[in-house]
Design a protein around this motif. Sequence first.
Motif, PDB file in Angstrom:
ATOM      1  N   LEU A 206       0.834  -1.203   0.000  1.00  0.00           N
ATOM      2  CA  LEU A 206       0.000   0.000   0.000  1.00  0.00           C
ATOM      3  C   LEU A 206       0.871   1.255   0.000  1.00  0.00           C
ATOM      4  O   LEU A 206       0.741   2.115  -0.854  1.00  0.00           O
ATOM      5  CB  LEU A 206      -0.894   0.027   1.245  1.00  0.00           C
ATOM      6  N   LEU A 207       1.749   1.333   1.002  1.00  0.00           N
ATOM      7  CA  LEU A 207       2.569   2.534   1.189  1.00  0.00           C
ATOM      8  C   LEU A 207       3.992   2.147   1.549  1.00  0.00           C
ATOM      9  O   LEU A 207       4.256   1.028   1.993  1.00  0.00           O
ATOM     10  CB  LEU A 207       2.002   3.397   2.330  1.00  0.00           C
ATOM     11  N   THR A 208       4.884   3.105   1.387  1.00  0.00           N
ATOM     12  CA  THR A 208       6.262   2.911   1.824  1.00  0.00           C
ATOM     13  C   THR A 208       6.729   4.137   2.586  1.00  0.00           C
ATOM     14  O   THR A 208       6.129   5.213   2.514  1.00  0.00           O
ATOM     15  CB  THR A 208       7.189   2.650   0.624  1.00  0.00           C
ATOM     16  N   GLU A 209       7.815   3.955   3.292  1.00  0.00           N
ATOM     17  CA  GLU A 209       8.436   5.047   4.041  1.00  0.00           C
ATOM     18  C   GLU A 209       9.595   5.617   3.225  1.00  0.00           C
ATOM     19  O   GLU A 209      10.326   4.868   2.585  1.00  0.00           O
ATOM     20  CB  GLU A 209       8.953   4.497   5.372  1.00  0.00           C
ATOM     21  N   VAL A 210       9.743   6.935   3.242  1.00  0.00           N
ATOM     22  CA  VAL A 210      10.843   7.578   2.515  1.00  0.00           C
ATOM     23  C   VAL A 210      11.587   8.536   3.436  1.00  0.00           C
ATOM     24  O   VAL A 210      11.070   8.949   4.477  1.00  0.00           O
ATOM     25  CB  VAL A 210      10.325   8.350   1.276  1.00  0.00           C
ATOM     26  N   ASP A 211      12.813   8.888   3.032  1.00  0.00           N
ATOM     27  CA  ASP A 211      13.588   9.835   3.833  1.00  0.00           C
ATOM     28  C   ASP A 211      13.224  11.261   3.433  1.00  0.00           C
ATOM     29  O   ASP A 211      12.307  11.494   2.640  1.00  0.00           O
ATOM     30  CB  ASP A 211      15.089   9.564   3.676  1.00  0.00           C
ATOM     31  N   THR A 212      13.943  12.231   3.972  1.00  0.00           N
ATOM     32  CA  THR A 212      13.600  13.639   3.766  1.00  0.00           C
ATOM     33  C   THR A 212      13.672  14.070   2.305  1.00  0.00           C
ATOM     34  O   THR A 212      12.962  14.988   1.895  1.00  0.00           O
ATOM     35  CB  THR A 212      14.536  14.543   4.595  1.00  0.00           C
ATOM     36  N   SER A 213      14.499  13.390   1.501  1.00  0.00           N
ATOM     37  CA  SER A 213      14.640  13.802   0.100  1.00  0.00           C
ATOM     38  C   SER A 213      13.375  13.517  -0.713  1.00  0.00           C
ATOM     39  O   SER A 213      13.133  14.142  -1.747  1.00  0.00           O
ATOM     40  CB  SER A 213      15.832  13.093  -0.551  1.00  0.00           C
ATOM     41  N   GLN A 214      12.553  12.570  -0.255  1.00  0.00           N
ATOM     42  CA  GLN A 214      11.329  12.208  -0.975  1.00  0.00           C
ATOM     43  C   GLN A 214      10.058  12.546  -0.185  1.00  0.00           C
ATOM     44  O   GLN A 214       8.952  12.359  -0.691  1.00  0.00           O
ATOM     45  CB  GLN A 214      11.331  10.708  -1.300  1.00  0.00           C
ATOM     46  N   ALA A 215      10.224  13.026   1.044  1.00  0.00           N
ATOM     47  CA  ALA A 215       9.067  13.386   1.857  1.00  0.00           C
ATOM     48  C   ALA A 215       8.313  14.549   1.213  1.00  0.00           C
ATOM     49  O   ALA A 215       8.898  15.382   0.521  1.00  0.00           O
ATOM     50  CB  ALA A 215       9.511  13.759   3.274  1.00  0.00           C
ATOM     51  N   VAL A 216       7.006  14.596   1.451  1.00  0.00           N
ATOM     52  CA  VAL A 216       6.160  15.629   0.844  1.00  0.00           C
ATOM     53  C   VAL A 216       5.298  16.279   1.924  1.00  0.00           C
ATOM     54  O   VAL A 216       5.086  15.695   2.996  1.00  0.00           O
ATOM     55  CB  VAL A 216       5.232  15.014  -0.235  1.00  0.00           C
ATOM     56  N   PRO A 217       4.809  17.512   1.684  1.00  0.00           N
ATOM     57  CA  PRO A 217       3.859  18.092   2.631  1.00  0.00           C
ATOM     58  C   PRO A 217       2.689  17.120   2.829  1.00  0.00           C
ATOM     59  O   PRO A 217       2.160  16.588   1.850  1.00  0.00           O
ATOM     60  CB  PRO A 217       3.411  19.387   1.942  1.00  0.00           C
ATOM     61  N   TRP A 218       2.310  16.877   4.052  1.00  0.00           N
ATOM     62  CA  TRP A 218       1.361  15.789   4.308  1.00  0.00           C
ATOM     63  C   TRP A 218       0.033  15.975   3.575  1.00  0.00           C
ATOM     64  O   TRP A 218      -0.618  15.006   3.210  1.00  0.00           O
ATOM     65  CB  TRP A 218       1.128  15.629   5.815  1.00  0.00           C
ATOM     66  N   MET A 219      -0.350  17.199   3.323  1.00  0.00           N
ATOM     67  CA  MET A 219      -1.642  17.446   2.678  1.00  0.00           C
ATOM     68  C   MET A 219      -1.546  17.451   1.153  1.00  0.00           C
ATOM     69  O   MET A 219      -2.564  17.419   0.455  1.00  0.00           O
ATOM     70  CB  MET A 219      -2.202  18.778   3.173  1.00  0.00           C
ATOM     71  N   SER A 220      -0.331  17.440   0.633  1.00  0.00           N
ATOM     72  CA  SER A 220      -0.138  17.512  -0.809  1.00  0.00           C
ATOM     73  C   SER A 220      -0.469  16.186  -1.496  1.00  0.00           C
ATOM     74  O   SER A 220      -0.124  15.116  -0.988  1.00  0.00           O
ATOM     75  CB  SER A 220       1.315  17.886  -1.117  1.00  0.00           C
ATOM     76  N   PRO A 221      -1.121  16.234  -2.677  1.00  0.00           N
ATOM     77  CA  PRO A 221      -1.430  15.007  -3.422  1.00  0.00           C
ATOM     78  C   PRO A 221      -0.223  14.497  -4.197  1.00  0.00           C
ATOM     79  O   PRO A 221      -0.310  14.159  -5.378  1.00  0.00           O
ATOM     80  CB  PRO A 221      -2.570  15.448  -4.342  1.00  0.00           C
ATOM     81  N   GLU A 222       0.910  14.441  -3.531  1.00  0.00           N
ATOM     82  CA  GLU A 222       2.152  13.960  -4.139  1.00  0.00           C
ATOM     83  C   GLU A 222       2.542  12.626  -3.515  1.00  0.00           C
ATOM     84  O   GLU A 222       2.411  12.432  -2.306  1.00  0.00           O
ATOM     85  CB  GLU A 222       3.297  14.951  -3.902  1.00  0.00           C
ATOM     86  N   ASP A 223       3.043  11.730  -4.328  1.00  0.00           N
ATOM     87  CA  ASP A 223       3.559  10.452  -3.851  1.00  0.00           C
ATOM     88  C   ASP A 223       4.750  10.099  -4.731  1.00  0.00           C
ATOM     89  O   ASP A 223       5.426  10.995  -5.230  1.00  0.00           O
ATOM     90  CB  ASP A 223       2.458   9.392  -3.887  1.00  0.00           C
ATOM     91  N   ILE A 224       5.030   8.837  -4.949  1.00  0.00           N
ATOM     92  CA  ILE A 224       6.130   8.442  -5.831  1.00  0.00           C
ATOM     93  C   ILE A 224       5.640   7.385  -6.813  1.00  0.00           C
ATOM     94  O   ILE A 224       4.635   6.703  -6.566  1.00  0.00           O
ATOM     95  CB  ILE A 224       7.343   7.900  -5.042  1.00  0.00           C
ATOM     96  N   ASP A 225       6.349   7.240  -7.926  1.00  0.00           N
ATOM     97  CA  ASP A 225       6.002   6.199  -8.892  1.00  0.00           C
ATOM     98  C   ASP A 225       6.896   4.980  -8.659  1.00  0.00           C
ATOM     99  O   ASP A 225       7.767   4.975  -7.778  1.00  0.00           O
ATOM    100  CB  ASP A 225       6.122   6.722 -10.329  1.00  0.00           C
ATOM    101  N   LEU A 226       6.679   3.946  -9.452  1.00  0.00           N
ATOM    102  CA  LEU A 226       7.398   2.691  -9.263  1.00  0.00           C
ATOM    103  C   LEU A 226       8.901   2.857  -9.451  1.00  0.00           C
ATOM    104  O   LEU A 226       9.701   2.330  -8.662  1.00  0.00           O
ATOM    105  CB  LEU A 226       6.864   1.630 -10.229  1.00  0.00           C
ATOM    106  N   ALA A 227       9.303   3.600 -10.485  1.00  0.00           N
ATOM    107  CA  ALA A 227      10.736   3.781 -10.753  1.00  0.00           C
ATOM    108  C   ALA A 227      11.430   4.462  -9.570  1.00  0.00           C
ATOM    109  O   ALA A 227      12.537   4.074  -9.172  1.00  0.00           O
ATOM    110  CB  ALA A 227      10.931   4.590 -12.033  1.00  0.00           C
ATOM    111  N   THR A 228      10.776   5.473  -9.023  1.00  0.00           N
ATOM    112  CA  THR A 228      11.352   6.172  -7.865  1.00  0.00           C
ATOM    113  C   THR A 228      11.426   5.248  -6.666  1.00  0.00           C
ATOM    114  O   THR A 228      12.414   5.246  -5.924  1.00  0.00           O
ATOM    115  CB  THR A 228      10.514   7.414  -7.520  1.00  0.00           C
ATOM    116  N   TYR A 229      10.381   4.450  -6.480  1.00  0.00           N
ATOM    117  CA  TYR A 229      10.364   3.514  -5.350  1.00  0.00           C
ATOM    118  C   TYR A 229      11.528   2.535  -5.429  1.00  0.00           C
ATOM    119  O   TYR A 229      12.214   2.273  -4.437  1.00  0.00           O
ATOM    120  CB  TYR A 229       9.036   2.764  -5.315  1.00  0.00           C
ATOM    121  N   LEU A 230      11.763   1.987  -6.597  1.00  0.00           N
ATOM    122  CA  LEU A 230      12.866   1.038  -6.765  1.00  0.00           C
ATOM    123  C   LEU A 230      14.208   1.709  -6.477  1.00  0.00           C
ATOM    124  O   LEU A 230      15.099   1.116  -5.859  1.00  0.00           O
ATOM    125  CB  LEU A 230      12.854   0.465  -8.183  1.00  0.00           C
ATOM    126  N   ALA A 231      14.331   2.963  -6.917  1.00  0.00           N
ATOM    127  CA  ALA A 231      15.589   3.695  -6.730  1.00  0.00           C
ATOM    128  C   ALA A 231      15.843   4.017  -5.255  1.00  0.00           C
ATOM    129  O   ALA A 231      16.950   3.815  -4.749  1.00  0.00           O
ATOM    130  CB  ALA A 231      15.583   4.972  -7.557  1.00  0.00           C
TER     131      ALA A 231
END
Length: 263
Positions: free
Chosen positions: A190-215
């Motif tokens: 469902l979800l993954t944890e990311v560090d500060t470089s990929q963190a987003v404002p909690w209310m923002s409709p931003e997430d990551i795609d598969l390529a970013t997740y693998l990286a």
Amino acid sequence: MSNMPPYPQEGVQPQMQPQAASSNKNGLIIGCLIAAGVAIPVLLICGGVLVALLLPAVSASREAARRMQCSNNMKQIGLAFHNYHDVYRTFPPAYTVDEDGNRLHSWRSLILPFMEQQALHAQIDFSKPWDDPANRTVAQTAIPAYHCPSSPGDPLSSSYVAIVDPQGIMSGENGSQMQSVTDGISNTILLTEVDTSQAVPWMSPEDIDLATYLAVTASSQHNHPGGSNTLLADGSVRFVASEIDEETLKGMVTKDNGERAGF
């Protein structure tokens, strides 16, 4: 024969020579100073060694506690996802959109009532973008459960993001029903944890795609040494190591007809 008695008479204290008493006293003081001069550096050295030995253990213990709290955060989010599904018969979409397809709000805003944040949810104007002035007060309210305690980043940011993928549970503006996860909810992310470089404002409709997740998974940049926490569709949390096989991760993201894999 002397008239002096061989022993001091009863009640008469012998007189000590002043010079001898002074010498003994000075010697005692000097001896104490020498002992202290030796003991204090030894104690300081031993104390420093003990501190150096204990610091790694204390640091490891604190990190273990933070990692556990991070896992608990994700479990709370997983429970909210399931309660959302019980009410709406679908998991929340990754984001909502307006009539023109512009992203408005995140899944993090949609599940607030199931995160014991009903009052905050009621303040959101879902007809306007998350960063509209009408939603500024809510956007500036920190949600502790959305932020990993090991992350030094902005407390208003979210350490937890969805992997938005056409074949995943979080595919975009449409939610997924649990029965559509034919690969098994215990095998699908469902979800993954990311560090500060990929963190987003909690209310923002931003997430990551598969390529970013693998990286980011394969990188050495994590909130916790060696990997990151991951929330599965059954609500459980697993720790994913950086060395995990890429094909396994791809299979874990897809919800149907993907390669079945487990941790």
